[in-house]
Design a protein around this motif. Structure first.
Motif, PDB file in Angstrom:
ATOM      1  N   ASP A 180      22.205 -43.168  -4.524  1.00 44.54           N
ATOM      2  CA  ASP A 180      21.745 -44.395  -5.183  1.00 44.54           C
ATOM      3  C   ASP A 180      22.800 -44.948  -6.139  1.00 44.54           C
ATOM      4  OD1 ASP A 180      19.383 -44.164  -3.807  1.00 44.54           O
ATOM      5  OD2 ASP A 180      18.256 -43.310  -5.473  1.00 44.54           O
ATOM      6  N   SER A 181      23.409 -44.061  -6.913  1.00 39.65           N
ATOM      7  CA  SER A 181      24.432 -44.496  -7.867  1.00 39.65           C
ATOM      8  C   SER A 181      25.633 -45.092  -7.145  1.00 39.65           C
ATOM      9  CB  SER A 181      24.888 -43.316  -8.731  1.00 39.65           C
ATOM     10  OG  SER A 181      23.812 -42.792  -9.482  1.00 39.65           O
ATOM     11  N   ALA A 182      26.002 -44.472  -6.022  1.00 39.29           N
ATOM     12  CA  ALA A 182      27.150 -44.960  -5.248  1.00 39.29           C
ATOM     13  C   ALA A 182      26.889 -46.367  -4.718  1.00 39.29           C
ATOM     14  CB  ALA A 182      27.436 -44.008  -4.086  1.00 39.29           C
ATOM     15  N   MET A 183      25.662 -46.634  -4.290  1.00 44.56           N
ATOM     16  CA  MET A 183      25.346 -47.958  -3.755  1.00 44.56           C
ATOM     17  C   MET A 183      25.391 -49.028  -4.846  1.00 44.56           C
ATOM     18  SD  MET A 183      25.117 -47.727  -0.518  1.00 44.56           S
ATOM     19  CE  MET A 183      26.480 -46.577  -0.771  1.00 44.56           C
ATOM     20  N   THR A 184      24.999 -48.652  -6.047  1.00 41.12           N
ATOM     21  CA  THR A 184      25.073 -49.597  -7.167  1.00 41.12           C
ATOM     22  C   THR A 184      26.522 -49.969  -7.451  1.00 41.12           C
ATOM     23  OG1 THR A 184      23.065 -48.667  -8.152  1.00 41.12           O
ATOM     24  CG2 THR A 184      24.501 -49.931  -9.599  1.00 41.12           C
ATOM     25  N   LEU A 192      29.029 -49.719  -5.310  1.00 36.17           N
ATOM     26  CA  LEU A 192      29.560 -50.441  -4.159  1.00 36.17           C
ATOM     27  C   LEU A 192      29.213 -51.926  -4.230  1.00 36.17           C
ATOM     28  CD1 LEU A 192      30.964 -50.475  -1.397  1.00 36.17           C
ATOM     29  CD2 LEU A 192      28.759 -49.896  -0.355  1.00 36.17           C
ATOM     30  N   LYS A 193      27.975 -52.223  -4.579  1.00 32.16           N
ATOM     31  CA  LYS A 193      27.553 -53.626  -4.656  1.00 32.16           C
ATOM     32  C   LYS A 193      28.404 -54.407  -5.644  1.00 32.16           C
ATOM     33  CE  LYS A 193      22.798 -52.742  -3.207  1.00 32.16           C
ATOM     34  NZ  LYS A 193      21.403 -52.512  -3.633  1.00 32.16           N
ATOM     35  N   SER A 194      28.698 -53.806  -6.787  1.00 30.58           N
ATOM     36  CA  SER A 194      29.501 -54.505  -7.785  1.00 30.58           C
ATOM     37  C   SER A 194      30.930 -54.715  -7.282  1.00 30.58           C
ATOM     38  CB  SER A 194      29.511 -53.729  -9.106  1.00 30.58           C
ATOM     39  OG  SER A 194      30.161 -52.484  -8.973  1.00 30.58           O
ATOM     40  N   ARG A 195      31.450 -53.748  -6.550  1.00 31.23           N
ATOM     41  CA  ARG A 195      32.808 -53.866  -6.004  1.00 31.23           C
ATOM     42  C   ARG A 195      32.887 -54.959  -4.943  1.00 31.23           C
ATOM     43  NH1 ARG A 195      36.476 -49.513  -6.149  1.00 31.23           N
ATOM     44  NH2 ARG A 195      37.630 -50.816  -4.683  1.00 31.23           N
TER      45      ARG A 195
END
Length: 421
Positions: free
Chosen positions: A71-75, A77-80
């Protein structure tokens, strides 16, 4: 020599033998890879992938974001991606691959897939999940079986009970373990871990057809059925056999409790096996892998994949394509999955070096794909759109953590959550 260096050296040798080395300085590029493999067994597996790219002459930039469920990784990724600075590859799976593809940010890799015969090397259900509008946009790393029960046989022997294959046996064993002074069920109180347990109970109590209708098709009638009420009651009963310190515990720390005999068993996917192996434990002797109660003839899967994002630099695009090809090579599939605890996603792989748990997983994977009992894991992003999955996951954890909530109340919340788009 460190384990990490040894893995890299072995991969370099295997690649040289296979003729896969040889990126010249002119071709060399950089791949930035986003993943969440940070625990012991997972970190070794990530090192294997890094070694593969280094052996091909490229540069690897590690972009690891801790958090077992991703979940943290997806957050991050979205910002990147929003800022126009996407990594070359990111660990994405299930319907989320198509969601990202619809945003127009993923790069097709059909040339790599065709050159390496992916359509014939992958089960169709798996291949379809890696495509968007018929084109491959992601490369699969492995197949995890999610519906496993891990047990410490010495602890069970001390309690005088056998490893359970039904839910009735599960609670009988849990009671005996409790009386023997052992924590019956090692659990980490995080929503994705709650969801993993719930999914196993749903399949074990409800069966394959129920699982498909309720958790894949999100059928409202099934979500509000008497069977779902029984599933929820059974699920909540499991909590009675966890310890008070479970809240917030990472999954690998729960696995460690089984490894050291502090707890008797854990419901968790086969990445847990990587922790047992990293601790020097032998399957069948020091630990037991058994399908979760009532799920022996079914298989819930979680396929780790790397979605490829659009890049502008030609050298980095070449490195990205080499990454995709390397991921599906037999050499990498073997080394990676030996470290990760999963099994190769390629069909017809030689499993001689794999342990009995992996061989059982592979046999059950093939058998369930033929019987119609090969099921995508909703708890691990394989079955439902991300909005619905997240809402259902929250509802399940609310029920787990709220003593006064009844199964009927939880059922209504889950059915409502399933309507999220």
């Amino acid at each position: 020599m460190s384990t990490s260096n040894l893995v890299v050296r072995r991969l370099a040798g295997a690649l040289a033998a296979a003729g896969l080395m040889g990126a010249t300085a002119a071709q060399a590029g950089e791949v930035e890879v986003l993943h969440w493999w940070t625990s012991g067994g997972e970190a070794k597996a990530a090192t294997a992938l890094k070694g593969k790219l280094l052996a091909l002459g490229h540069t690897w930039r590690d972009f690891a974001v801790a958090g077992g469920g991703g979940d943290s990784a997806m957050t991050v990724l979205k910002s990147r991606v929003v800022s126009g600075n996407a990594p070359a590859a990111a660990q994405i799976k299930g319907p989320s691959i198509q969601e990202w593809a619809r945003e127009g940010v993923l790069a097709p890799i059909d040339d790599v897939a065709k050159a390496n015969n992916w359509d014939t090397l992958l089960p169709k259900s798996i291949a379809d999940g890696l495509k968007y509008k018929g084109s491959y946009v992601a490369a699969p790393v492995n197949v995890h079986r999610v519906n496993w029960l891990w047990a410490n046989p010495a602890v069970f022997q001390k309690a005088g009970v056998k490893v359970p294959t039904t839910w009735d046996e599960f609670f009988t064993a849990a009671e005996a373990l409790k009386k023997a002074g052992v924590i019956p069920v090692a659990h980490g109180g995080q929503n994705w871990q709650d969801f993993t347990t719930f999914e196993a109970v749903a399949l074990g109590v409800g069966g394959t057809d129920f699982y498909k209708k309720a958790l894949v098709q999100l059928d409202q009638g099934t979500l509000k059925s008497a069977t779902m009420e029984k599933v929820l009651a059974t699920f909540k009963k499991v909590k009675d056999y966890t310890d008070r310190n479970a809240a917030g515990r990472d999954w690998n720390l729960a696995t460690a409790m089984v490894i050291n005999g502090q707890a008797g068993m854990q419901i968790m996917g086969d990445w847990a096996k990587g922790e047992f192996l990293a601790a020097g434990k032998v399957p069948g002797k020091d630990f037991v892998c058994s399908p979760a109660p009532g799920t022996g003839k079914a298989y819930t899967y979680n396929v780790d994949s790397f979605a490829m994002f659009k890049l502008k630099n030609d050298a980095n695009v070449k490195a990205q394509k080499d990454l995709a090809a390397a991921i599906m090579s037999p050499e990498f599939q073997e080394v990676f999955n030996l470290n990760k605890g999963s099994i190769p996603v390629r069909l017809n792989m030689d499993l001689a070096k794999f342990d009995d748990c992996a061989k059982q997983s592979s046999a059950d994977f093939v058998a369930s794909s033929k019987s119609g009992a090969l099921l995508p894991s909703i708890a691990h992003g394989m079955a439902a759109p991300s909005a619905a999955e997240g809402a259902i996951k929250d509802a399940v954890s609310q029920f787990w953590n709220t003593d006064k909530m009844t199964p009927k109340e939880a059922m209504d919340r889950i059915a409502s959550a399933a309507k999220q788009k």
